[in-house]
Design an enzyme around this catalytic site. Sequence first.
Site, PDB file in Angstrom:
ATOM      1  CE  LYS A 197      81.355  55.657 139.905  1.00  0.00           C
ATOM      2  NZ  LYS A 197      81.225  54.328 139.305  1.00  0.00           N
ATOM      3  CG  ASP A 246      79.429  63.662 133.105  1.00  0.00           C
ATOM      4  OD1 ASP A 246      78.963  62.921 132.223  1.00  0.00           O
ATOM      5  OD2 ASP A 246      80.448  63.369 133.745  1.00  0.00           O
ATOM      6  CG  ASP A 295      85.454  62.622 125.501  1.00  0.00           C
ATOM      7  OD1 ASP A 295      86.022  62.587 124.410  1.00  0.00           O
ATOM      8  OD2 ASP A 295      86.077  62.799 126.562  1.00  0.00           O
ATOM      9  CE  LYS A 308      87.267  67.325 127.365  1.00  0.00           C
ATOM     10  NZ  LYS A 308      88.155  66.242 127.832  1.00  0.00           N
ATOM     11  CG  PHE A 365      92.443  64.820 132.291  1.00  0.00           C
ATOM     12  CD1 PHE A 365      91.361  64.648 133.148  1.00  0.00           C
ATOM     13  CD2 PHE A 365      93.233  63.719 132.000  1.00  0.00           C
ATOM     14  CE1 PHE A 365      91.063  63.414 133.702  1.00  0.00           C
ATOM     15  CE2 PHE A 365      92.951  62.474 132.571  1.00  0.00           C
ATOM     16  CZ  PHE A 365      91.863  62.324 133.414  1.00  0.00           C
ATOM     17  NE  ARG A 376      82.671  59.811 140.061  1.00  0.00           N
ATOM     18  CZ  ARG A 376      82.727  59.449 138.782  1.00  0.00           C
ATOM     19  NH1 ARG A 376      82.305  60.267 137.850  1.00  0.00           N
ATOM     20  NH2 ARG A 376      83.196  58.269 138.430  1.00  0.00           N
TER      21      ARG A 376
HETATM   22  C1  PRP Z   1      81.913  59.539 131.027  1.00  0.00           C
HETATM   23  C2  PRP Z   1      80.764  60.542 131.019  1.00  0.00           C
HETATM   24  C3  PRP Z   1      79.912  60.058 129.895  1.00  0.00           C
HETATM   25  C4  PRP Z   1      80.900  59.438 128.933  1.00  0.00           C
HETATM   26  C5  PRP Z   1      81.163  60.372 127.807  1.00  0.00           C
HETATM   27  O1  PRP Z   1      81.525  58.446 131.762  1.00  0.00           O
HETATM   28  O2  PRP Z   1      80.080  60.554 132.232  1.00  0.00           O
HETATM   29  O3  PRP Z   1      78.996  59.076 130.331  1.00  0.00           O
HETATM   30  O4  PRP Z   1      82.108  59.195 129.658  1.00  0.00           O
HETATM   31  O5  PRP Z   1      82.160  59.878 126.962  1.00  0.00           O
HETATM   32  P1  PRP Z   1      81.880  59.414 125.477  1.00  0.00           P
HETATM   33  O6  PRP Z   1      81.140  60.505 124.800  1.00  0.00           O
HETATM   34  O7  PRP Z   1      83.303  59.263 124.936  1.00  0.00           O
HETATM   35  O8  PRP Z   1      81.159  58.117 125.483  1.00  0.00           O
HETATM   36  P2  PRP Z   1      82.551  57.350 132.307  1.00  0.00           P
HETATM   37  O9  PRP Z   1      82.546  56.151 131.378  1.00  0.00           O
HETATM   38  O10 PRP Z   1      83.886  57.975 132.575  1.00  0.00           O
HETATM   39  O11 PRP Z   1      81.849  56.888 133.658  1.00  0.00           O
HETATM   40  P3  PRP Z   1      81.455  57.779 134.947  1.00  0.00           P
HETATM   41  O12 PRP Z   1      80.338  58.705 134.523  1.00  0.00           O
HETATM   42  O13 PRP Z   1      80.997  56.755 135.922  1.00  0.00           O
HETATM   43  O14 PRP Z   1      82.691  58.522 135.369  1.00  0.00           O
END
Ligand code: PRP
Length: 187
Positions: free
Chosen positions: A49, A106, A109, A137, A158, A171
């Site tokens: 999302k 978005d 990480d 990041k 965070f 969000r």
């Molecule tokens: C978050 C973000 C990325 C992912 C990045 O999604 O939107 O898709 O984590 O992290 P990574 O590089 O460690 O894989 P999340 O799984 O929190 O789902 P969301 O987008 O629905 O909040």
Amino acid sequence: MEQKNDFTKEIADRVLVSREEIQQAVARIGAEITKDYEGKELFVIGVLKGGFMFMADLVREINLPLQLDFIAVSSYGSSTKTSGVVRMIKDIDKPLDGKHLLIVEDIIDSGVTLKYLKEMFATRGPLSIKVCTIFDKPSRRKVEMKGDYVGIEIPDEFVIGYGLDYDGKYRNLPDLCVLRRDVYEKE
Ligand code: PRP
């Protein structure tokens, strides 16, 4: 606290990246993409999302006749995220062969989500796959992953807003904000 909705005072320490800075970064990336993909079949894939807001802003800055769709993925909890276990919740049902794919996120990480997505899409015969993220990041990387188009590099805080959540909320904040420590430490 400037440029914030009232309720954010309860949960946000400060604005890390303002909506103006985000807007500038989106415009810069959109112009780059417009130049790089001119005359090509561009298929833009937003990752739900978190990527919804950036996706909506970015495609309006790309001056090309593109196609777009969304996918949704989820990891099996934070402890398994580093092991690369990503689950597909909503896939794309159209064929991707002959297309130039641009995955829109978005944030990068650990890099695990994008590594999974790039490998999965590579099996479907696209002409190319590139990655675009508004936030990065790099200090958190667990696997090698470099964005082809990167908006703003951020420290390991965070963060919430501009698509990013804490416990499913916030969000909708227009700025990228730092979550107050006492909000997540009280749990
Ligand atoms: C978050 C973000 C990325 C992912 C990045 O999604 O939107 O898709 O984590 O992290 P990574 O590089 O460690 O894989 P999340 O799984 O929190 O789902 P969301 O987008 O629905 O909040």
